[in-house]
Scaffold this motif. Structure first.
Motif, PDB file in Angstrom:
ATOM      1  N   LEU A   1       0.850  -1.188   0.000  1.00 37.77           N
ATOM      2  CA  LEU A   1       0.000   0.000   0.000  1.00 37.77           C
ATOM      3  C   LEU A   1       0.882   1.232   0.000  1.00 37.77           C
ATOM      4  CD1 LEU A   1      -2.646  -0.960   2.707  1.00 37.77           C
ATOM      5  CD2 LEU A   1      -2.947  -0.978   0.248  1.00 37.77           C
ATOM      6  N   GLY A   2       0.407   2.293  -0.638  1.00 39.44           N
ATOM      7  CA  GLY A   2       1.112   3.566  -0.597  1.00 39.44           C
ATOM      8  C   GLY A   2       0.601   4.392   0.571  1.00 39.44           C
ATOM      9  N   GLU A   3       1.489   5.102   1.239  1.00 38.54           N
ATOM     10  CA  GLU A   3       1.094   5.965   2.353  1.00 38.54           C
ATOM     11  C   GLU A   3       1.460   7.403   2.024  1.00 38.54           C
ATOM     12  OE1 GLU A   3       1.333   6.306   7.188  1.00 38.54           O
ATOM     13  OE2 GLU A   3       2.818   5.085   6.158  1.00 38.54           O
ATOM     14  N   ARG A   4       0.496   8.301   2.217  1.00 38.06           N
ATOM     15  CA  ARG A   4       0.722   9.723   1.973  1.00 38.06           C
ATOM     16  C   ARG A   4       0.559  10.476   3.281  1.00 38.06           C
ATOM     17  NH1 ARG A   4      -2.800  10.794  -3.470  1.00 38.06           N
ATOM     18  NH2 ARG A   4      -1.799   9.193  -4.691  1.00 38.06           N
ATOM     19  N   THR A   5       1.522  11.302   3.573  1.00 37.98           N
ATOM     20  CA  THR A   5       1.441  12.165   4.745  1.00 37.98           C
ATOM     21  C   THR A   5       1.944  13.546   4.362  1.00 37.98           C
ATOM     22  OG1 THR A   5       3.642  11.591   5.524  1.00 37.98           O
ATOM     23  CG2 THR A   5       1.843  10.259   6.351  1.00 37.98           C
ATOM     24  N   GLY A   6       1.663  14.505   5.189  1.00 34.93           N
ATOM     25  CA  GLY A   6       2.133  15.843   4.936  1.00 34.93           C
ATOM     26  C   GLY A   6       2.028  16.700   6.187  1.00 34.93           C
ATOM     27  N   ASN A   7       2.754  17.771   6.205  1.00 36.58           N
ATOM     28  CA  ASN A   7       2.734  18.707   7.322  1.00 36.58           C
ATOM     29  C   ASN A   7       2.656  20.125   6.774  1.00 36.58           C
ATOM     30  OD1 ASN A   7       3.136  16.894   9.568  1.00 36.58           O
ATOM     31  ND2 ASN A   7       5.201  16.578   8.758  1.00 36.58           N
ATOM     32  N   ILE A   8       2.025  20.970   7.526  1.00 39.38           N
ATOM     33  CA  ILE A   8       1.964  22.397   7.183  1.00 39.38           C
ATOM     34  C   ILE A   8       2.668  23.155   8.292  1.00 39.38           C
ATOM     35  CG2 ILE A   8       0.478  24.384   6.812  1.00 39.38           C
ATOM     36  CD1 ILE A   8      -1.633  22.437   5.753  1.00 39.38           C
ATOM     37  N   TRP A   9       3.648  23.936   7.911  1.00 42.60           N
ATOM     38  CA  TRP A   9       4.406  24.730   8.886  1.00 42.60           C
ATOM     39  C   TRP A   9       4.217  26.209   8.574  1.00 42.60           C
ATOM     40  CZ3 TRP A   9       7.156  22.387  12.798  1.00 42.60           C
ATOM     41  CH2 TRP A   9       7.288  21.012  12.697  1.00 42.60           C
ATOM     42  N   MET A  10       4.086  26.984   9.601  1.00 38.27           N
ATOM     43  CA  MET A  10       3.984  28.440   9.422  1.00 38.27           C
ATOM     44  C   MET A  10       5.101  29.110  10.182  1.00 38.27           C
ATOM     45  SD  MET A  10      -0.116  29.036   9.780  1.00 38.27           S
ATOM     46  CE  MET A  10       0.083  30.785   9.794  1.00 38.27           C
ATOM     47  N   LYS A  11       5.687  30.116   9.575  1.00 38.55           N
ATOM     48  CA  LYS A  11       6.751  30.865  10.206  1.00 38.55           C
ATOM     49  C   LYS A  11       6.256  32.287  10.386  1.00 38.55           C
ATOM     50  CE  LYS A  11      11.526  32.204   9.787  1.00 38.55           C
ATOM     51  NZ  LYS A  11      12.732  32.155   9.010  1.00 38.55           N
ATOM     52  N   LYS A  12       6.413  32.815  11.596  1.00 39.64           N
ATOM     53  CA  LYS A  12       6.002  34.198  11.862  1.00 39.64           C
ATOM     54  C   LYS A  12       7.176  35.135  11.793  1.00 39.64           C
ATOM     55  CE  LYS A  12       2.034  33.230  14.667  1.00 39.64           C
ATOM     56  NZ  LYS A  12       1.332  33.526  15.871  1.00 39.64           N
TER      57      LYS A  12
END
Length: 71
Positions: free
Chosen positions: A60-71
């Motif tokens: 199976l393929g696994e997809r993940t991701g993250n969103i980062w914000m810099k102030k």
């Protein structure tokens, strides 16, 4: 099969003597989660379905991701 709109694992029973399909197809494993699915595998030959009595191994393929914000 994508008969329900997702790439899921389906099966169909066979007549023991003739090896011809009997009845309708039925779902073995629904893979409706976009994080873990067959959709992440580009080459379907790499899925590698390996059946055994009462078990089924596959990739199976696994997809993940993250969103980062810099102030």
């Amino acid at each position: 099969s994508e008969r329900d709109g997702f790439g899921c694992i389906w099966a169909q029973r066979l007549d023991a003597a003739t090896k011809r399909p009997v009845g309708s197809m039925f779902p073995v494993q629904h893979l409706h989660n976009p994080r873990l699915s067959l959709g992440g595998i580009q080459n379907t030959g790499l899925i590698g379905l390996s059946p055994a009595r009462g078990r089924l191994a596959l990739a199976l393929g696994e997809r993940t991701g993250n969103i980062w914000m810099k102030k």
